[in-house]
Design a protein around this motif. Structure first.
Motif, PDB file in Angstrom:
ATOM      1  N   PHE A 127       0.824  -1.204   0.000  1.00 15.51           N
ATOM      2  CA  PHE A 127       0.000   0.000   0.000  1.00 15.51           C
ATOM      3  C   PHE A 127       0.865   1.263   0.000  1.00 15.51           C
ATOM      4  N   ASP A 128       1.997   1.222   0.691  1.00 16.19           N
ATOM      5  CA  ASP A 128       2.861   2.397   0.777  1.00 16.19           C
ATOM      6  C   ASP A 128       3.583   2.665  -0.542  1.00 16.19           C
ATOM      7  N   VAL A 129       4.236   1.638  -1.078  1.00 16.26           N
ATOM      8  CA  VAL A 129       5.085   1.826  -2.262  1.00 16.26           C
ATOM      9  C   VAL A 129       4.270   1.891  -3.547  1.00 16.26           C
ATOM     10  N   TRP A 146      -4.968   5.821   1.510  1.00 16.90           N
ATOM     11  CA  TRP A 146      -4.259   4.579   1.205  1.00 16.90           C
ATOM     12  C   TRP A 146      -2.893   4.562   1.864  1.00 16.90           C
ATOM     13  N   GLY A 147      -2.257   5.737   1.947  1.00 17.51           N
ATOM     14  CA  GLY A 147      -1.018   5.817   2.711  1.00 17.51           C
ATOM     15  C   GLY A 147      -1.267   5.541   4.179  1.00 17.51           C
ATOM     16  N   GLY A 148      -2.455   5.961   4.658  1.00 23.27           N
ATOM     17  CA  GLY A 148      -2.826   5.696   6.047  1.00 23.27           C
ATOM     18  C   GLY A 148      -3.004   4.220   6.329  1.00 23.27           C
ATOM     19  N   ILE A 149      -3.515   3.486   5.345  1.00 19.75           N
ATOM     20  CA  ILE A 149      -3.657   2.034   5.506  1.00 19.75           C
ATOM     21  C   ILE A 149      -2.292   1.398   5.734  1.00 19.75           C
ATOM     22  N   SER A 150      -1.292   1.832   4.971  1.00 23.05           N
ATOM     23  CA  SER A 150       0.057   1.284   5.156  1.00 23.05           C
ATOM     24  C   SER A 150       0.593   1.627   6.537  1.00 23.05           C
ATOM     25  N   GLY A 151       0.296   2.837   7.019  1.00 21.08           N
ATOM     26  CA  GLY A 151       0.757   3.228   8.345  1.00 21.08           C
ATOM     27  C   GLY A 151       0.065   2.470   9.462  1.00 21.08           C
ATOM     28  N   ALA A 152      -1.126   1.948   9.176  1.00 21.79           N
ATOM     29  CA  ALA A 152      -1.876   1.199  10.190  1.00 21.79           C
ATOM     30  C   ALA A 152      -1.465  -0.267  10.260  1.00 21.79           C
ATOM     31  N   MET A 153      -0.739  -0.751   9.261  1.00 23.91           N
ATOM     32  CA  MET A 153      -0.396  -2.164   9.204  1.00 23.91           C
ATOM     33  C   MET A 153       0.603  -2.626  10.278  1.00 23.91           C
ATOM     34  N   PRO A 154       1.608  -1.818  10.663  1.00 24.13           N
ATOM     35  CA  PRO A 154       2.551  -2.328  11.669  1.00 24.13           C
ATOM     36  C   PRO A 154       1.904  -2.747  12.979  1.00 24.13           C
ATOM     37  N   ILE A 155       0.950  -1.950  13.494  1.00 23.86           N
ATOM     38  CA  ILE A 155       0.341  -2.323  14.774  1.00 23.86           C
ATOM     39  C   ILE A 155      -0.520  -3.572  14.616  1.00 23.86           C
TER      40      ILE A 155
END
Length: 291
Positions: A127-129, A146-155
């Protein structure tokens, strides 16, 4: 290292600056908090190290690839012109190769630890790249979702590693971060409107205006704070920690209301800084709850 600091001289320092250590570190902290929220053994050193290394490499790899892809627009933006990619201090091929290699190592390591954990880590990277940077960033201001979705994935990845499954609490934690990201990024886009305009990047302020952007920040802040509190209750957070989380949430909501009805540059920048402090503090509370 800030892009406003002096340019790094060693090759390692150059690549390190491209990983955005502060941002990557905050995302890693959410991953660790997600793992510990599953009430896993905190002192399982091998798992903690594996999580930390695999997740950091995947995050750093995606960030390097973002820097490689955005090197042309970075050269046109005042706040990013000192990045080593924008200045041509490292070759495009070097950044691409290093970014791909550490991404493969990080995602591969994650898959080796647990297939579902690895899939979530890969989803964050993708999602990030691909979705955010390569496809949507230059086309629509809604790319931040969509960038936010990538940021939410680590947790979510961290909690998945602890549980070996996806549950509603993990989704709520991820949802809280997804909704927190507009508070962080939209305040940034208001502060650097000219930079984004010079680079031809559509933003909420340029597309919908400042008033709508401020309302979006306030609305997402309310939902983000509510999601984090609900997740805290689901985790079984002690009342004292939950109350402190509520106080921290009220601080963010107060600034969000202030930026909506009495907007100033000082309030805008204050909310930008507080948003990061809030999320880091929330992650610390999650960790302290289970230690």
């Amino acid at each position: 290292m800030s892009t406003r600091d002096s340019v790094p001289t060693s090759k390692f320092a150059m690549f390190w600056s491209l990983t955005k250590p502060s941002q990557s570190g905050l995302l890693l902290a959410t991953g660790l908090a997600g793992y510990m929220s599953a009430r896993c053994p905190v002192f399982n050193i091998s798992t903690i190290l594996g999580l930390s290394i695999s997740l950091f490499l995947a995050i750093a790899g995606s960030t390097l690839l973002n820097m490689w892809w955005d090197r042309d627009i970075d050269a046109r933006m005042g706040r990013t012109q000192k990045r080593v990619t924008a200045k041509g201090l490292v070759s495009d091929k070097e950044v691409l190769v290093v970014g791909v290699c550490i991404s493969i190592i990080g995602i591969g390591w994650a898959l080796a630890m647990d297939w579902l954990y690895g899939v979530v880590v890969f989803a964050g990277w993708f999602f990030d790249v691909v979705v955010y940077s390569m496809w949507l960033k230059r086309r629509t201001c809604w790319s931040i979702v969509w960038g936010g979705i990538s940021g939410a994935m680590p947790i979510l990845a961290g909690r998945v590693l602890g549980l070996e499954s996806i549950d509603w609490i993990g989704l709520m934690l991820a949802f809280g971060i997804l909704l927190w990201i507009p508070t962080h990024t939209l305040t940034f886009s208001m502060k650097f409107q000219k930079d984004y305009a010079d680079a031809g990047i559509p933003t909420f302020p340029s597309t919908y205006g400042l008033a709508a952007t401020r309302f979006t920040i306030a609305f997402s802040s309310v939902l983000a704070a509510a999601a984090m509190v609900v997740a805290g209750v689901g985790i079984g957070m002690d009342w004292g920690f939950l109350r402190l989380l509520g106080v921290l949430s009220m601080g963010m909501l107060t600034l969000a209301v202030a930026i909506t009805f009495k907007p100033t540059e000082r309030v805008n920048f204050g909310l930008f800084k507080y948003a990061s402090v809030y999320m880091l503090a929330a992650m610390i509370l999650v960790v302290l709850e289970v230690i």
